[in-house]
Motif scaffolding. Structure first.
Motif, PDB file in Angstrom:
ATOM      1  N   ASN A 154      34.108  19.099 -75.069  1.00 33.10           N
ATOM      2  CA  ASN A 154      33.908  19.315 -76.506  1.00 33.10           C
ATOM      3  C   ASN A 154      32.484  19.822 -76.719  1.00 33.10           C
ATOM      4  O   ASN A 154      31.547  19.347 -76.069  1.00 33.10           O
ATOM      5  CB  ASN A 154      34.085  18.017 -77.301  1.00 33.10           C
ATOM      6  CG  ASN A 154      35.513  17.514 -77.262  1.00 33.10           C
ATOM      7  OD1 ASN A 154      36.443  18.287 -77.060  1.00 33.10           O
ATOM      8  ND2 ASN A 154      35.695  16.218 -77.455  1.00 33.10           N
ATOM      9  N   VAL A 195      37.246  29.269 -73.766  1.00 32.03           N
ATOM     10  CA  VAL A 195      37.296  28.554 -75.044  1.00 32.03           C
ATOM     11  C   VAL A 195      38.744  28.472 -75.504  1.00 32.03           C
ATOM     12  O   VAL A 195      39.482  29.463 -75.463  1.00 32.03           O
ATOM     13  CB  VAL A 195      36.437  29.266 -76.106  1.00 32.03           C
ATOM     14  CG1 VAL A 195      36.561  28.563 -77.461  1.00 32.03           C
ATOM     15  CG2 VAL A 195      34.981  29.308 -75.670  1.00 32.03           C
ATOM     16  N   ASN A 197      40.245  29.516 -81.397  1.00 29.64           N
ATOM     17  CA  ASN A 197      39.445  30.613 -81.939  1.00 29.64           C
ATOM     18  C   ASN A 197      38.088  30.705 -81.252  1.00 29.64           C
ATOM     19  O   ASN A 197      37.589  29.742 -80.670  1.00 29.64           O
ATOM     20  CB  ASN A 197      39.233  30.416 -83.447  1.00 29.64           C
ATOM     21  CG  ASN A 197      40.546  30.428 -84.213  1.00 29.64           C
ATOM     22  OD1 ASN A 197      41.473  31.145 -83.840  1.00 29.64           O
ATOM     23  ND2 ASN A 197      40.626  29.635 -85.269  1.00 29.64           N
ATOM     24  N   ASP A 198      37.497  31.894 -81.352  1.00 30.85           N
ATOM     25  CA  ASP A 198      36.152  32.082 -80.817  1.00 30.85           C
ATOM     26  C   ASP A 198      35.160  31.209 -81.583  1.00 30.85           C
ATOM     27  O   ASP A 198      35.374  30.854 -82.747  1.00 30.85           O
ATOM     28  CB  ASP A 198      35.737  33.554 -80.932  1.00 30.85           C
ATOM     29  CG  ASP A 198      36.570  34.454 -80.025  1.00 30.85           C
ATOM     30  OD1 ASP A 198      37.117  33.934 -79.036  1.00 30.85           O
ATOM     31  OD2 ASP A 198      36.670  35.658 -80.329  1.00 30.85           O
ATOM     32  N   LEU A 199      34.055  30.891 -80.914  1.00 20.49           N
ATOM     33  CA  LEU A 199      33.022  30.084 -81.553  1.00 20.49           C
ATOM     34  C   LEU A 199      32.169  30.963 -82.466  1.00 20.49           C
ATOM     35  O   LEU A 199      31.465  31.863 -82.004  1.00 20.49           O
ATOM     36  CB  LEU A 199      32.133  29.420 -80.500  1.00 20.49           C
ATOM     37  CG  LEU A 199      32.709  28.203 -79.768  1.00 20.49           C
ATOM     38  CD1 LEU A 199      31.763  27.774 -78.649  1.00 20.49           C
ATOM     39  CD2 LEU A 199      32.915  27.047 -80.734  1.00 20.49           C
ATOM     40  N   ALA A 249      29.181  24.438 -85.706  1.00 23.01           N
ATOM     41  CA  ALA A 249      30.427  24.928 -85.106  1.00 23.01           C
ATOM     42  C   ALA A 249      30.858  23.949 -84.020  1.00 23.01           C
ATOM     43  O   ALA A 249      30.028  23.462 -83.244  1.00 23.01           O
ATOM     44  CB  ALA A 249      30.232  26.323 -84.521  1.00 23.01           C
ATOM     45  N   GLU A 250      32.152  23.654 -83.996  1.00 17.28           N
ATOM     46  CA  GLU A 250      32.688  22.746 -82.985  1.00 17.28           C
ATOM     47  C   GLU A 250      33.859  23.414 -82.283  1.00 17.28           C
ATOM     48  O   GLU A 250      34.580  24.222 -82.886  1.00 17.28           O
ATOM     49  CB  GLU A 250      33.130  21.427 -83.631  1.00 17.28           C
ATOM     50  CG  GLU A 250      31.973  20.629 -84.224  1.00 17.28           C
ATOM     51  CD  GLU A 250      32.423  19.321 -84.846  1.00 17.28           C
ATOM     52  OE1 GLU A 250      33.627  19.222 -85.188  1.00 17.28           O
ATOM     53  OE2 GLU A 250      31.592  18.411 -84.987  1.00 17.28           O
ATOM     54  N   GLY A 251      34.033  23.093 -81.025  1.00 16.37           N
ATOM     55  CA  GLY A 251      35.119  23.695 -80.273  1.00 16.37           C
ATOM     56  C   GLY A 251      35.430  22.918 -79.005  1.00 16.37           C
ATOM     57  O   GLY A 251      34.775  21.925 -78.676  1.00 16.37           O
TER      58      GLY A 251
END
Length: 469
Positions: free
Chosen positions: A387, A413, A416-418, A426-428
């Motif tokens: 994360n 990733v 969606n793209d960061l 922004a979190e991913g």
């Protein structure tokens, strides 16, 4: 002819403050309207600072406010640079540097800040008192107005003063709130239906009430009782510090000036003009570094005016040190104490400058996803799930890419793209895939770089879980 002695005033005045009587009741201060060269200089400084204060919320640097201290959203903007709670260590260092600077400045110049730059002094003396003088007249008329019974004149003057005071307080409250939430958010509160912004509208009313109470009633008590800076003077000042001081060597013994008299007393003619103009109600002749003295220079102007009238040299009350008055020594800027504080300040500023210059535009937190083990692939690589949370410390949107810096491998990733929004987070989630040959042990350190285009904006170390060899 009997010899005259020049004695230093006693310290009896230090046993009580000037605005409280023997019964503990408030003594209301009616200062005479000051006039003079220094008052004129202070006026110019004050109006320049007021113009900057009210224009400040509208000034932007790098698309950000010049200054915003948004405690609610934990966003702080100083000179167009955005700071988050993650920059707490920088803020602490900046606070320490500021404290050392305040101590150093006070050790050298005494309460110069209080008299010339302090917002409380500027608003009270240059705004609210001027309104009071314009509506109610000088100090004698104000006393008479307060003593007279309620009649048409008193109702009109008191009503007009209260109305103007409330309007000014409302403007100050709006400005104050703009420095907290930003001018755009304030515009929404002011222009939109108040029902949609009950919290903000309530804050405006509360701040207006506080400012009105401070400048209409509490007044000089802020400097005497509430201000922590004023209370710290006793431990920061010494006999070498600059202060507004009465030259008792030259002025004592004081005595009234009488026509045709052969004068044997000192230069002080005991006219009490210095007392009448003092906004905190003290007698500067009692000694320098008094608790209530804010170094506003009103007494200097008043005394100089009298000295010119009686054809005596100016400067009976002046900026000087206690040592300078008592021993006639010239005031010195560089003393061992000053140089020690200066050295500490230089070190703190150097450390702070280094941190600011090396500060990343973004800050990332990368952690392995809880509860997830490694995955083996048919190609002989190991995958871990992570994360990521990235904070943008700029006012520009940044598309992000992730690259493995410490080993050969790939990052993918998920979803969606960061895209890192301006002043946002922004979190991913992403997979990191590394050949088993690149790993050493079950927990290997890896370093991941966060890029905006080809620019590395930050990097983060984390752990990579793999099977034991």
């Amino acid at each position: 002819m009997t010899a005259t002695t020049k004695t230093k005033p006693t310290d009896e005045f230090r046993d009580h403050i000037s605005t409280v009587d023997a019964e503990g009741k408030r003594v209301w201060v009616y200062p005479k309207k000051p006039q003079g060269k220094l008052y004129k200089y202070r006026s110019w400084v004050s109006y320049t600072l007021l113009a900057f204060l009210f224009a400040g919320p509208f000034i932007k640097m790098n698309g950000l406010p010049l200054l915003m201290l948004n405690v609610v959203e934990r966003k702080f903007v100083i000179f167009g640079v955005l700071f988050w709670p993650q920059d707490f260590f920088i803020m602490v260092l900046a606070f320490l540097a500021m404290m050392v600077f305040i101590i150093l400045f006070t050790v050298v110049y005494g309460r110069l800040f209080c008299g010339w730059v302090c917002p409380q002094t500027i608003f009270l003396e240059m705004v609210f008192r001027r309104v009071e003088y314009a509506i109610e007249g000088d100090y004698t008329r104000q006393k008479a107005l307060n003593k007279m019974p309620w009649n048409t004149e008193k109702i009109l003057k008191k009503g007009a003063k209260t109305t103007v005071f409330l309007l000014i307080s409302f403007v100050i409250a709006n400005t104050f709130l703009a420095y907290i939430i930003g001018i755009d958010a304030l515009k929404a509160i002011v222009t939109d239906n108040p029902v949609n912004h009950l919290g903000g509208f309530g804050a405006l009313l509360a701040f207006t009430g506080v400012f009105y109470w401070v400048f209409a009633y509490f007044r000089e008590q802020v400097c005497t009782i509430a201000c922590p800076y004023g209370r710290l003077q006793g431990v920061m000042l010494d006999k070498k510090s600059m202060a507004i001081a009465y030259d008792y060597v030259r002025g004592e013994p004081r005595g009234k000036l009488r026509k045709g008299q052969q004068r044997t007393q000192g230069d002080c003619i005991d006219c009490n003009q210095c007392v009448q103009v003092c906004p905190t109600g003290i007698d500067i002749r009692n000694g320098a570094q008094q608790l209530e003295c804010i170094n506003c220079t009103a007494c200097i102007d008043a005394c100089n005016n009298i000295m010119r009238m009686i054809e005596k040299p100016e400067g009976l009350i002046r900026y000087d040190s206690e040592e300078g008055i008592a021993e006639g020594k010239k005031w010195m800027l560089f003393t061992p104490r000053v140089m020690s504080y200066s050295a500490i300040l230089v070190l703190l500023v150097a450390a702070l400058s280094t941190l600011l210059l090396t500060r990343d535009d973004a800050e990332a937190t990368i952690l392995r996803t809880p509860g997830q083990l490694y995955q083996k692939t048919e190609a002989g690589t190991i995958k871990n799930l992570y994360n990521i949370s990235v904070i943008n410390k700029t006012n520009a949107e940044m598309p992000l890419t992730l690259k493995l810096l410490s080993q050969e491998g790939a990052i993918k990733v998920i979803g969606n793209d960061l895209i890192l929004p301006a002043q946002g987070i922004a979190e991913g989630v992403f997979f990191t895939e590394i050949p088993k040959s690149q790993l050493h042990g079950m927990n290997s350190k890896i370093e991941i770089g966060v890029y905006h285009g080809n620019e590395l904006i930050t990097k983060q170390e984390t752990k990579f879980l793999a099977p034991a060899k």
